[in-house]
Write a protein that holds these residues in place. Structure first.
Motif, PDB file in Angstrom:
ATOM      1  N   MET A  43       2.884 -21.577  -9.282  1.00 32.94           N
ATOM      2  CA  MET A  43       3.738 -22.579  -9.863  1.00 32.94           C
ATOM      3  C   MET A  43       4.231 -22.113 -11.220  1.00 32.94           C
ATOM      4  SD  MET A  43       2.825 -26.436  -9.272  1.00 32.94           S
ATOM      5  CE  MET A  43       3.192 -27.012  -7.667  1.00 32.94           C
ATOM      6  N   ASN A  44       5.353 -21.471 -11.220  1.00 29.85           N
ATOM      7  CA  ASN A  44       5.925 -20.978 -12.466  1.00 29.85           C
ATOM      8  C   ASN A  44       6.918 -21.948 -13.090  1.00 29.85           C
ATOM      9  OD1 ASN A  44       4.427 -18.635 -12.306  1.00 29.85           O
ATOM     10  ND2 ASN A  44       5.975 -17.594 -11.080  1.00 29.85           N
ATOM     11  N   ASP A  45       7.464 -22.830 -12.279  1.00 29.44           N
ATOM     12  CA  ASP A  45       8.440 -23.801 -12.775  1.00 29.44           C
ATOM     13  C   ASP A  45       7.725 -24.847 -13.640  1.00 29.44           C
ATOM     14  OD1 ASP A  45      10.337 -25.752 -13.231  1.00 29.44           O
ATOM     15  OD2 ASP A  45      10.962 -25.909 -11.132  1.00 29.44           O
ATOM     16  N   PRO A  46       8.125 -24.986 -14.894  1.00 28.35           N
ATOM     17  CA  PRO A  46       7.469 -25.954 -15.785  1.00 28.35           C
ATOM     18  C   PRO A  46       7.515 -27.395 -15.261  1.00 28.35           C
ATOM     19  CG  PRO A  46       8.878 -24.485 -17.046  1.00 28.35           C
ATOM     20  CD  PRO A  46       9.132 -24.196 -15.598  1.00 28.35           C
ATOM     21  N   GLU A  47       8.605 -27.759 -14.593  1.00 26.44           N
ATOM     22  CA  GLU A  47       8.698 -29.114 -14.052  1.00 26.44           C
ATOM     23  C   GLU A  47       7.690 -29.322 -12.923  1.00 26.44           C
ATOM     24  OE1 GLU A  47      12.641 -30.430 -13.054  1.00 26.44           O
ATOM     25  OE2 GLU A  47      13.438 -29.733 -14.979  1.00 26.44           O
ATOM     26  N   ASP A  48       7.543 -28.310 -12.060  1.00 25.18           N
ATOM     27  CA  ASP A  48       6.561 -28.407 -10.980  1.00 25.18           C
ATOM     28  C   ASP A  48       5.150 -28.492 -11.540  1.00 25.18           C
ATOM     29  OD1 ASP A  48       8.534 -28.324  -9.058  1.00 25.18           O
ATOM     30  OD2 ASP A  48       8.228 -26.202  -8.569  1.00 25.18           O
ATOM     31  N   ARG A  49       4.887 -27.685 -12.527  1.00 24.18           N
ATOM     32  CA  ARG A  49       3.560 -27.674 -13.158  1.00 24.18           C
ATOM     33  C   ARG A  49       3.289 -29.031 -13.824  1.00 24.18           C
ATOM     34  NH1 ARG A  49      -1.049 -24.863 -13.224  1.00 24.18           N
ATOM     35  NH2 ARG A  49      -2.076 -24.771 -15.208  1.00 24.18           N
ATOM     36  N   ALA A  50       4.270 -29.597 -14.495  1.00 20.43           N
ATOM     37  CA  ALA A  50       4.113 -30.908 -15.141  1.00 20.43           C
ATOM     38  C   ALA A  50       3.855 -31.995 -14.099  1.00 20.43           C
ATOM     39  CB  ALA A  50       5.343 -31.237 -15.974  1.00 20.43           C
ATOM     40  N   TRP A  51       4.597 -31.938 -12.988  1.00 23.09           N
ATOM     41  CA  TRP A  51       4.401 -32.912 -11.911  1.00 23.09           C
ATOM     42  C   TRP A  51       2.989 -32.802 -11.349  1.00 23.09           C
ATOM     43  CZ3 TRP A  51       3.268 -32.044  -6.738  1.00 23.09           C
ATOM     44  CH2 TRP A  51       3.289 -33.182  -5.924  1.00 23.09           C
ATOM     45  N   LEU A  52       2.540 -31.584 -11.093  1.00 21.61           N
ATOM     46  CA  LEU A  52       1.206 -31.385 -10.539  1.00 21.61           C
ATOM     47  C   LEU A  52       0.133 -31.860 -11.518  1.00 21.61           C
ATOM     48  CD1 LEU A  52      -0.525 -30.435  -8.235  1.00 21.61           C
ATOM     49  CD2 LEU A  52      -0.408 -28.115  -9.162  1.00 21.61           C
ATOM     50  N   LYS A  53       0.322 -31.567 -12.784  1.00 17.70           N
ATOM     51  CA  LYS A  53      -0.638 -32.020 -13.789  1.00 17.70           C
ATOM     52  C   LYS A  53      -0.693 -33.546 -13.812  1.00 17.70           C
ATOM     53  CE  LYS A  53      -2.090 -31.435 -18.534  1.00 17.70           C
ATOM     54  NZ  LYS A  53      -1.909 -30.757 -19.793  1.00 17.70           N
ATOM     55  N   GLU A  54       0.448 -34.196 -13.683  1.00 15.22           N
ATOM     56  CA  GLU A  54       0.505 -35.659 -13.633  1.00 15.22           C
ATOM     57  C   GLU A  54      -0.253 -36.183 -12.410  1.00 15.22           C
ATOM     58  OE1 GLU A  54       3.922 -38.995 -12.959  1.00 15.22           O
ATOM     59  OE2 GLU A  54       4.411 -37.350 -14.312  1.00 15.22           O
ATOM     60  N   MET A  55      -0.079 -35.517 -11.281  1.00 13.70           N
ATOM     61  CA  MET A  55      -0.782 -35.919 -10.058  1.00 13.70           C
ATOM     62  C   MET A  55      -2.294 -35.751 -10.216  1.00 13.70           C
ATOM     63  SD  MET A  55       1.480 -37.114  -8.067  1.00 13.70           S
ATOM     64  CE  MET A  55       0.524 -37.274  -6.589  1.00 13.70           C
ATOM     65  N   ILE A  56      -2.716 -34.662 -10.815  1.00 16.52           N
ATOM     66  CA  ILE A  56      -4.141 -34.416 -11.021  1.00 16.52           C
ATOM     67  C   ILE A  56      -4.718 -35.451 -11.992  1.00 16.52           C
ATOM     68  CG2 ILE A  56      -5.858 -32.777 -11.911  1.00 16.52           C
ATOM     69  CD1 ILE A  56      -4.652 -32.042  -9.126  1.00 16.52           C
ATOM     70  N   THR A  57      -3.993 -35.776 -13.032  1.00 13.73           N
ATOM     71  CA  THR A  57      -4.434 -36.803 -13.978  1.00 13.73           C
ATOM     72  C   THR A  57      -4.604 -38.135 -13.257  1.00 13.73           C
ATOM     73  OG1 THR A  57      -3.383 -35.675 -15.827  1.00 13.73           O
ATOM     74  CG2 THR A  57      -3.846 -38.028 -16.112  1.00 13.73           C
ATOM     75  N   SER A  58      -3.654 -38.467 -12.394  1.00 20.75           N
ATOM     76  CA  SER A  58      -3.739 -39.694 -11.613  1.00 20.75           C
ATOM     77  C   SER A  58      -4.965 -39.664 -10.699  1.00 20.75           C
ATOM     78  CB  SER A  58      -2.461 -39.873 -10.792  1.00 20.75           C
ATOM     79  OG  SER A  58      -2.571 -40.989  -9.946  1.00 20.75           O
TER      80      SER A  58
END
Length: 102
Positions: A1-16
């Motif tokens: 996951m090199n795309d910053p938006e994808d990484r941010a989305w995934l981090k948000e999902m993990i936080t949830s």
């Protein structure tokens, strides 16, 4: 996951996931003591869905066993399997926190 938006989305999902599972584990701990069959089965079902959605195989396997026992009316066996869930979740949570720096 090199795309910053994808990484941010995934981090948000993990936080949830981390927030949701904190509540689920609290509920499960309470239900493992009260042994209320329908509520225990319902909480296990919820945890099973979360584990499956995130591909958490070890957690999912335990929850499937515990839920199966609850469905069959064997609450003592469900509780015996259910007490194994929190420690597996703790290990999983630690790994996720390391990987995603949440």
């Amino acid at each position: 996951m090199n795309d910053p938006e994808d990484r941010a989305w995934l981090k948000e999902m993990i936080t949830s996931l981390l927030e949701n599972m904190a509540t689920r584990i609290e509920n499960l701990d309470r239900l493992l003591v009260s042994k209320e069959p329908k509520d225990l089965q319902a909480e296990l079902h919820q945890i099973k869905g979360v584990a499956a959605n995130f591909g958490l195989a070890a957690l999912s396997e335990l929850v499937i066993k515990a839920e199966g026992f609850a469905k069959a009316g064997d609450i003592e066996s469900s509780v015996a399997e259910g007490i194994k869930i929190a420690p597996v979740w703790v290990s999983t949570r630690i790994e996720l926190e390391k990987k995603f720096s949440t």
